[in-house]
Every structure is written in C-alpha cells, then in structure tokens.
Design a protein around this motif. Sequence first.
Motif, PDB file in Angstrom:
ATOM      1  N   GLY A 167       0.814  -1.209   0.000  1.00 52.00           N
ATOM      2  CA  GLY A 167       0.000   0.000   0.000  1.00 52.00           C
ATOM      3  C   GLY A 167       0.843   1.253   0.000  1.00 52.00           C
ATOM      4  N   VAL A 168       0.536   2.181  -0.896  1.00 46.95           N
ATOM      5  CA  VAL A 168       1.264   3.456  -1.001  1.00 46.95           C
ATOM      6  C   VAL A 168       0.262   4.600  -1.074  1.00 46.95           C
ATOM      7  CG1 VAL A 168       3.303   2.475  -2.112  1.00 46.95           C
ATOM      8  CG2 VAL A 168       1.379   3.238  -3.518  1.00 46.95           C
ATOM      9  N   PRO A 169       0.639   5.808  -0.629  1.00 44.10           N
ATOM     10  CA  PRO A 169      -0.245   6.982  -0.740  1.00 44.10           C
ATOM     11  C   PRO A 169      -0.476   7.360  -2.191  1.00 44.10           C
ATOM     12  CG  PRO A 169       1.510   7.344   0.860  1.00 44.10           C
ATOM     13  CD  PRO A 169       1.873   6.125   0.088  1.00 44.10           C
ATOM     14  N   ALA A 170      -1.461   8.213  -2.417  1.00 41.77           N
ATOM     15  CA  ALA A 170      -1.826   8.580  -3.777  1.00 41.77           C
ATOM     16  C   ALA A 170      -0.746   9.370  -4.503  1.00 41.77           C
ATOM     17  CB  ALA A 170      -3.137   9.372  -3.761  1.00 41.77           C
ATOM     18  N   GLN A 171       0.020  10.224  -3.785  1.00 43.76           N
ATOM     19  CA  GLN A 171       1.019  11.021  -4.474  1.00 43.76           C
ATOM     20  C   GLN A 171       2.195  10.146  -4.919  1.00 43.76           C
ATOM     21  OE1 GLN A 171       0.600  11.115  -1.228  1.00 43.76           O
ATOM     22  NE2 GLN A 171       2.490  11.497  -0.106  1.00 43.76           N
ATOM     23  N   ALA A 172       2.849  10.564  -6.010  1.00 45.14           N
ATOM     24  CA  ALA A 172       3.913   9.757  -6.610  1.00 45.14           C
ATOM     25  C   ALA A 172       5.171   9.680  -5.761  1.00 45.14           C
ATOM     26  CB  ALA A 172       4.268  10.321  -7.982  1.00 45.14           C
ATOM     27  N   LEU A 173       5.362  10.645  -4.870  1.00 37.99           N
ATOM     28  CA  LEU A 173       6.591  10.732  -4.077  1.00 37.99           C
ATOM     29  C   LEU A 173       6.994   9.408  -3.447  1.00 37.99           C
ATOM     30  CD1 LEU A 173       8.810  12.142  -2.347  1.00 37.99           C
ATOM     31  CD2 LEU A 173       6.987  12.793  -0.757  1.00 37.99           C
ATOM     32  N   THR A 174       6.077   8.777  -2.726  1.00 38.56           N
ATOM     33  CA  THR A 174       6.422   7.564  -1.979  1.00 38.56           C
ATOM     34  C   THR A 174       6.802   6.423  -2.905  1.00 38.56           C
ATOM     35  OG1 THR A 174       4.960   8.206  -0.181  1.00 38.56           O
ATOM     36  CG2 THR A 174       5.601   5.897  -0.275  1.00 38.56           C
ATOM     37  N   THR A 175       6.052   6.237  -3.971  1.00 42.76           N
ATOM     38  CA  THR A 175       6.352   5.156  -4.904  1.00 42.76           C
ATOM     39  C   THR A 175       7.718   5.341  -5.540  1.00 42.76           C
ATOM     40  OG1 THR A 175       3.991   4.872  -5.357  1.00 42.76           O
ATOM     41  CG2 THR A 175       5.530   3.915  -6.927  1.00 42.76           C
ATOM     42  N   VAL A 176       8.055   6.572  -5.903  1.00 44.03           N
ATOM     43  CA  VAL A 176       9.369   6.858  -6.473  1.00 44.03           C
ATOM     44  C   VAL A 176      10.466   6.509  -5.472  1.00 44.03           C
ATOM     45  CG1 VAL A 176      10.925   8.696  -7.253  1.00 44.03           C
ATOM     46  CG2 VAL A 176       8.565   8.606  -8.093  1.00 44.03           C
ATOM     47  N   GLN A 177      10.285   6.898  -4.214  1.00 47.34           N
ATOM     48  CA  GLN A 177      11.277   6.588  -3.184  1.00 47.34           C
ATOM     49  C   GLN A 177      11.491   5.084  -3.052  1.00 47.34           C
ATOM     50  OE1 GLN A 177       9.491   9.454  -0.001  1.00 47.34           O
ATOM     51  NE2 GLN A 177      11.562   8.983   0.651  1.00 47.34           N
ATOM     52  N   ILE A 178      10.408   4.347  -3.022  1.00 44.79           N
ATOM     53  CA  ILE A 178      10.514   2.887  -2.862  1.00 44.79           C
ATOM     54  C   ILE A 178      11.204   2.259  -4.064  1.00 44.79           C
ATOM     55  CG2 ILE A 178       9.217   0.737  -2.644  1.00 44.79           C
ATOM     56  CD1 ILE A 178       7.085   2.348  -1.115  1.00 44.79           C
ATOM     57  N   LYS A 179      10.838   2.680  -5.253  1.00 43.70           N
ATOM     58  CA  LYS A 179      11.463   2.115  -6.451  1.00 43.70           C
ATOM     59  C   LYS A 179      12.965   2.382  -6.479  1.00 43.70           C
ATOM     60  CE  LYS A 179       7.445   2.019  -9.525  1.00 43.70           C
ATOM     61  NZ  LYS A 179       6.867   2.481 -10.804  1.00 43.70           N
ATOM     62  N   LYS A 180      13.350   3.603  -6.119  1.00 44.24           N
ATOM     63  CA  LYS A 180      14.779   3.939  -6.085  1.00 44.24           C
ATOM     64  C   LYS A 180      15.485   3.102  -5.030  1.00 44.24           C
ATOM     65  CE  LYS A 180      18.470   6.609  -6.852  1.00 44.24           C
ATOM     66  NZ  LYS A 180      19.372   6.216  -5.775  1.00 44.24           N
ATOM     67  N   TRP A 181      14.880   2.933  -3.874  1.00 48.40           N
ATOM     68  CA  TRP A 181      15.431   2.144  -2.779  1.00 48.40           C
ATOM     69  C   TRP A 181      15.640   0.697  -3.206  1.00 48.40           C
ATOM     70  CZ3 TRP A 181      12.066  -1.126   0.536  1.00 48.40           C
ATOM     71  CH2 TRP A 181      12.728  -1.652   1.644  1.00 48.40           C
ATOM     72  N   LEU A 182      14.682   0.131  -3.898  1.00 49.18           N
ATOM     73  CA  LEU A 182      14.802  -1.251  -4.360  1.00 49.18           C
ATOM     74  C   LEU A 182      15.912  -1.395  -5.398  1.00 49.18           C
ATOM     75  CD1 LEU A 182      11.025  -2.200  -4.708  1.00 49.18           C
ATOM     76  CD2 LEU A 182      12.624  -3.034  -2.968  1.00 49.18           C
ATOM     77  N   GLU A 183      15.922  -0.505  -6.366  1.00 53.09           N
ATOM     78  CA  GLU A 183      16.928  -0.611  -7.418  1.00 53.09           C
ATOM     79  C   GLU A 183      18.335  -0.418  -6.876  1.00 53.09           C
ATOM     80  OE1 GLU A 183      16.385   0.356 -11.882  1.00 53.09           O
ATOM     81  OE2 GLU A 183      17.150   2.196 -10.958  1.00 53.09           O
ATOM     82  N   ASP A 184      18.500   0.438  -5.875  1.00 51.51           N
ATOM     83  CA  ASP A 184      19.810   0.639  -5.253  1.00 51.51           C
ATOM     84  C   ASP A 184      20.346  -0.644  -4.624  1.00 51.51           C
ATOM     85  OD1 ASP A 184      19.920   3.277  -5.975  1.00 51.51           O
ATOM     86  OD2 ASP A 184      19.362   4.070  -4.012  1.00 51.51           O
ATOM     87  N   GLN A 185      19.435  -1.575  -4.314  1.00 55.28           N
ATOM     88  CA  GLN A 185      19.839  -2.859  -3.735  1.00 55.28           C
ATOM     89  C   GLN A 185      19.911  -3.971  -4.774  1.00 55.28           C
ATOM     90  OE1 GLN A 185      18.011  -3.560   0.346  1.00 55.28           O
ATOM     91  NE2 GLN A 185      16.701  -1.906  -0.391  1.00 55.28           N
ATOM     92  N   GLY A 186      19.832  -3.584  -6.029  1.00 52.77           N
ATOM     93  CA  GLY A 186      19.893  -4.556  -7.096  1.00 52.77           C
ATOM     94  C   GLY A 186      18.603  -5.313  -7.319  1.00 52.77           C
ATOM     95  N   LEU A 187      17.499  -4.780  -6.846  1.00 51.68           N
ATOM     96  CA  LEU A 187      16.208  -5.442  -6.963  1.00 51.68           C
ATOM     97  C   LEU A 187      15.345  -4.770  -8.032  1.00 51.68           C
ATOM     98  CD1 LEU A 187      15.526  -5.746  -3.124  1.00 51.68           C
ATOM     99  CD2 LEU A 187      16.346  -7.560  -4.659  1.00 51.68           C
ATOM    100  N   ASP A 188      14.340  -5.478  -8.504  1.00 49.88           N
ATOM    101  CA  ASP A 188      13.444  -4.958  -9.521  1.00 49.88           C
ATOM    102  C   ASP A 188      12.524  -3.907  -8.902  1.00 49.88           C
ATOM    103  OD1 ASP A 188      11.650  -4.445 -11.541  1.00 49.88           O
ATOM    104  OD2 ASP A 188      10.909  -6.517 -11.714  1.00 49.88           O
TER     105      ASP A 188
END
Length: 361
Positions: A167-188
């Motif tokens: 679950g993520v809030p409606a604004q794009a900010l949180t989703t962008v943060q999570i995606k960047k966090w995952l990719e920084d760890q070599g994850l999809d």
Amino acid sequence: MISTPTPGGPGSAARPAGRASVRRLLFPTAVAALGALLAACGGPAASSETGQGSGQGVDTVRVGVIAGSPPGVYSAIENGFFAKERIKVELVTLSGGPALVAATEGGSIDIAWADIFAWTSAIQQGFKLTIINPANALKPGQPVNVIVAKPGSGITSAKDLAGRKIGVPAQALTTVQIKKWLEDQGLDPNGPKYTTVQDRTTSGGLVAQGTLDAAATSGAYVTAWQAQYGLTVAGAFDSGVPDGAATSGYGAKRAYAEAHPDLVKRFVRAVRQGVTAFQSAAPLEQNTLLVKYGGADVGKLESKYPGALQKASAATSGELRGPFDVAAENKWIEIGARYGALKKAIDLTPYLWPTATAANP
C-alpha cells in the motif's frame, strides 16, 4: 478504499521565550471542491491597505495548504513572523498537491505548498508557475519512511516485497522513493504490486487484516501500528531522496511574483523564521500547533504508544530553513522521471524565483 494504479504510473529543544504557547486562532478556509473554490475566491491576487511597495500597508495573501501541513506557515502565523512582515495570511485548505497547483494557476490561491513533482508536472504542461522556496526534506540521521508488514508474512527485508501487494499513498513521491530504494539494492523496482490507499491512515489495518501484504508509512503511525496490530518494520526507504533535496516547495504564478516581488521576499523570510521556530520546539508543542491546523493528534497516541511523538517530530520537522540545493533538486527530478512521476527530467533552474536560491531574501 484502495485501488491498483496503472502499471508504470506513478536546534535546541526549547522555543525562544515568548513563543512557547499558541496565541492566536486562524481558521483555515474549508473548500469542498476546486470548482467552488474558484468561484468563491475570485478577486485581486493580493491586497494592501496603502498599496504594494509603500512600506506601510498590510498585504493579504491567500496561501494554499493541506490540513496539518506545512509546519513553517502555521508556525510563522502563530509566532507573528507574517505580521512582522506586514502580511495577513488567509489559509485555503485543499486535498493535495495537484489541486493546490491547479488553484494557483487559476488565480484563486496566491502562494501554495505542494510536492515538487506536482509543480514540475504542471510546468511541463505549460502552466506559468515559479517556485519561490523549498519546503519539506528528510531530517538527517532520523529514518522516517518505512515499510511495515504483518508478523509471519515472510516480509522482513526489501527482497521479500517482490510480487507482494504494498500500500502506497496517492502522491507519486512515496512510490518513487521505494522504487529507487529497491533498485539501489539490485532489486526490480517494479517487483511489488503497488496499490494506492486513498486514506493512508487506514494502511495499518489493511495490512493486519491481510488486504495488503505491506504498507509504506511514516511518523507516529509506525509506533501505533506496532502496538495495535503487532506490525513489524521490514525496511526504511529514505535513501531514495538525494541528500539536500526538497520533496516539496512553495510556488506561485510567475505573473503574481513579477507583480509582487517585495511581498514574495517577505513571505519567504517569514516562512523560514517559522520553520526555525517550529524545529526548536519540543515534539508535544509541535503536535499542539499541527492539531490546531488540522493535523492528527499524536499526543493522544503518545500516552498509549510511547515514542509516537518523537517519530512524528522526525517526520514533520525536516522542512528546510534555507534555499534550494539546485543540483540535488535536479537529481531528484531526474529520479522522478526515471520512475514515472514525470514525463521527462528538466532543469528546474529557470523556474526558480530568486528567493528560492537566496540565502537571505
């Protein structure tokens, strides 16, 4: 209510003497719909008793906010910083960044607070806007944004989120943060199933009942949900935002700023003083101020869930006291474009009003 988004879419501890108590009540303007707002709030962009630039008048500024945020504006009202700068603030409360930006473009709001992606997206759509000051940023050394999950769910780290409904809030900010966090760890970054939760305060319950596998949250709710539902923290994703970048800011129509340059300077000075005063206050005092302006009463949570106030303070007291770090901000915009929050990356520099980069406007 939850819905699945379209794939690929988005100091010291004491306040200075004489500022420790809430002194003056200023009711926010409740606005049910943007259309009604545009009809009801027409008129001049700013008014002055003796005229702009005379140095004697009091200017009225309609300031767009969401309930309980941003702290700098509320603190500047309560501590008299706007009054010192000869500004009378009329608060206009709306539901989020896009609505606030649209109302600013439409002329029913003079200056608004919104997330950087909302401002940038509107600029890309041709809105004639300028950003006058940074606002929210992460508080260094204090994790704020986390992923919570149910015990026994098997979600204990970032790698366990693949294929899970988060679950993520409606604004794009949180989703962008999570995606960047995952990719920084070599994850999809697209491994989780991102699910929009319109009322983010309900996310903990949705995880507890199994509707969601995990949820992104911050502040006092982390403590509350740990105690209430037994949820556990599977990871903190603050690393997605570049150091020094603001995730939100104050903006106005460029024509408004051009017509009222001295007023914009005074507004920014008052807000920055408000931020400093808010950050010097104790967590309970911060909470009292935010509750007055529509924020959640974390003080009630503290009595049941010790630690809630401190987490809430970490989440709300990161607002920047000074100008933009332009390089960091452009990097954040690049990240937003990479993960679908913006059509493309742009250089924010041409859209920053001089106050946005001035140490002392």
